[in-house]
Design a protein around this motif. Structure first.
Motif, short mmCIF file in Angstrom:
data_model
loop_
_atom_site.label_atom_id
_atom_site.label_comp_id
_atom_site.label_asym_id
_atom_site.label_seq_id
_atom_site.Cartn_x
_atom_site.Cartn_y
_atom_site.Cartn_z
N ALA A 206 0.83 -1.21 0.00
CA ALA A 206 0.00 0.00 0.00
C ALA A 206 0.86 1.26 0.00
CB ALA A 206 -0.93 -0.02 1.21
N LEU A 207 1.94 1.26 0.78
CA LEU A 207 2.84 2.41 0.79
C LEU A 207 3.57 2.55 -0.54
CD1 LEU A 207 4.33 2.13 4.38
CD2 LEU A 207 2.85 3.93 3.51
N TYR A 208 3.90 1.42 -1.14
CA TYR A 208 4.54 1.49 -2.45
C TYR A 208 3.57 2.05 -3.49
CZ TYR A 208 6.96 0.02 -6.69
OH TYR A 208 7.57 0.01 -7.92
N THR A 255 9.18 14.55 -4.49
CA THR A 255 9.08 13.11 -4.76
C THR A 255 10.16 12.32 -4.03
OG1 THR A 255 8.14 13.59 -6.94
CG2 THR A 255 9.01 11.38 -6.57
N MET A 256 11.38 12.85 -4.03
CA MET A 256 12.47 12.14 -3.35
C MET A 256 12.24 12.11 -1.84
SD MET A 256 15.78 13.55 -5.49
CE MET A 256 16.92 12.64 -4.46
N ILE A 261 10.68 8.85 2.97
CA ILE A 261 9.84 8.62 4.15
C ILE A 261 9.06 7.32 4.01
CG2 ILE A 261 7.89 9.52 5.48
CD1 ILE A 261 8.85 12.32 4.77
N SER A 262 8.44 7.13 2.84
CA SER A 262 7.67 5.92 2.62
C SER A 262 8.56 4.68 2.65
CB SER A 262 6.93 6.01 1.28
OG SER A 262 6.22 4.83 1.00
N GLY A 263 9.75 4.79 2.07
CA GLY A 263 10.66 3.64 2.10
C GLY A 263 11.09 3.28 3.51
N ARG A 266 8.20 1.48 5.11
CA ARG A 266 8.06 0.12 4.58
C ARG A 266 9.12 -0.82 5.15
NH1 ARG A 266 9.19 -0.67 -0.36
NH2 ARG A 266 9.83 1.39 -1.05
N ARG A 267 10.35 -0.32 5.28
CA ARG A 267 11.39 -1.16 5.88
C ARG A 267 11.07 -1.47 7.33
NH1 ARG A 267 14.65 2.28 2.78
NH2 ARG A 267 15.01 3.62 4.59
N ARG A 268 10.52 -0.50 8.05
CA ARG A 268 10.15 -0.72 9.44
C ARG A 268 9.07 -1.78 9.56
NH1 ARG A 268 12.21 0.50 14.56
NH2 ARG A 268 10.49 0.49 16.05
N ILE A 269 8.10 -1.73 8.64
CA ILE A 269 7.01 -2.71 8.67
C ILE A 269 7.53 -4.10 8.38
CG2 ILE A 269 4.89 -3.43 7.50
CD1 ILE A 269 4.21 -0.49 7.14
#
Length: 282
Positions: A206-208, A255-256, A261-263, A266-269
């Motif tokens: 979803a974050l991706y 965008t960067m 932030i999203s990456g 996602r890594r934390r999840i």
């Protein structure tokens, strides 16, 4: 009288395997090459103009980035925030519909008469670009950022739904068997066995999808859906290249930042807080 040992049987030479035929690879290469040549021949392209592209890129790059016009920066930041809001709302709409439908499309959850049509629906949605969906919605909702958010949400259902049922089907069946052995229904199996195991991967997907929506929202703005893309289209039409350069810098930077932030989230999840804490202790 001397006895002689019998001679061993003569060894026959191993059979040489036949030489593999190169007919099919050759025909495939010829067909692919013919398709490429026909495609290039059907384009109305002046190939000599390709030599002028580097000079043109340098010329317009100089106009845009040597002295950008920062007077419109406050408005550019506002429109960028609208694009991010559009992307986030589209991602939420996508998740709300795609995860339940995707779980129904997974083997062992939904019956065949539900699963097969849902998979076909996901395939149809994936085949339609976001821009086409936005153009169709423009006739109903008008030129508003909500149109862009709705187009992003609908377009994402196809991909997110496919990710959902593939993730559900990859979950090990031990927990599902345990819930069924305890008398659980299909809904209870999905809630207590499948969802806990698949939730981290689905949230990461979803974050991706949100990251993809941020890039696509700028494109939707070019057709009037609002956001930074709409502003970029207007100043490009008026040939105000110094303002266009500033807008491109804002788009790339925003965008960067959002990707970073999203990456990180996602890594934390996917890694989990326990793994990180254990790594710090060790």
């Amino acid at each position: 009288m001397t006895l002689t040992a019998p001679l061993p049987p003569a060894r026959t030479a191993p059979a040489v395997p036949p030489k593999p035929s190169k007919l099919i690879p050759t025909l495939t290469a010829v067909v692919v090459g013919a398709v490429v040549l026909l495609s290039a021949a059907g384009l109305d392209v002046t190939w000599e103009d390709l030599l002028t592209i580097p000079g043109e890129v340098w010329h317009y790059g100089t106009l845009m980035f040597v002295d950008p016009n920062w007077e419109k920066l406050p408005r550019a930041l506002l429109e960028t925030w609208r694009s991010i809001s559009m992307a986030w709302l589209g991602a939420i709409l996508c998740v709300l519909f795609s995860i339940p439908l995707g779980m129904l499309a997974a083997h062992g959850v939904g019956p065949a008469w539900v699963r097969i049509p849902l998979r076909g629906l996901f395939a149809v949605i994936r085949a339609v670009p976001e821009v086409v969906i936005a153009l169709i919605l423009l006739t109903v909702t008008g030129l508003t950022p909500f149109t862009g958010a709705l187009a992003l949400g609908l377009a994402g259902i196809g991909t997110q739904g496919k990710w959902t049922y593939e993730t559900i089907e990859s979950v090990q069946e031990g927990a599902s068997d345990a819930v069924r052995a305890a008398g659980g229904s299909t809904a209870e199996v999905a809630r207590w066995a499948l969802w806990p195991a698949a939730a981290p991967g689905l949230m990461s997907f979803a974050l991706y999808r949100f990251e993809i929506n941020i890039r696509t929202s700028a494109v939707l703005g070019l057709i009037g859906a609002g956001g930074i893309g709409n502003m970029l289209s207007n100043y490009t039409n008026f040939r105000e290249w110094d303002t266009v350069g500033m807008l491109l810098i804002v788009v790339v930077a925003a965008t960067m930042v959002m990707d970073a932030i999203s990456g990180a989230i996602r890594r934390r999840i996917m890694e989990g807080a326990g793994t990180r804490d254990l790594g710090r202790i060790l």
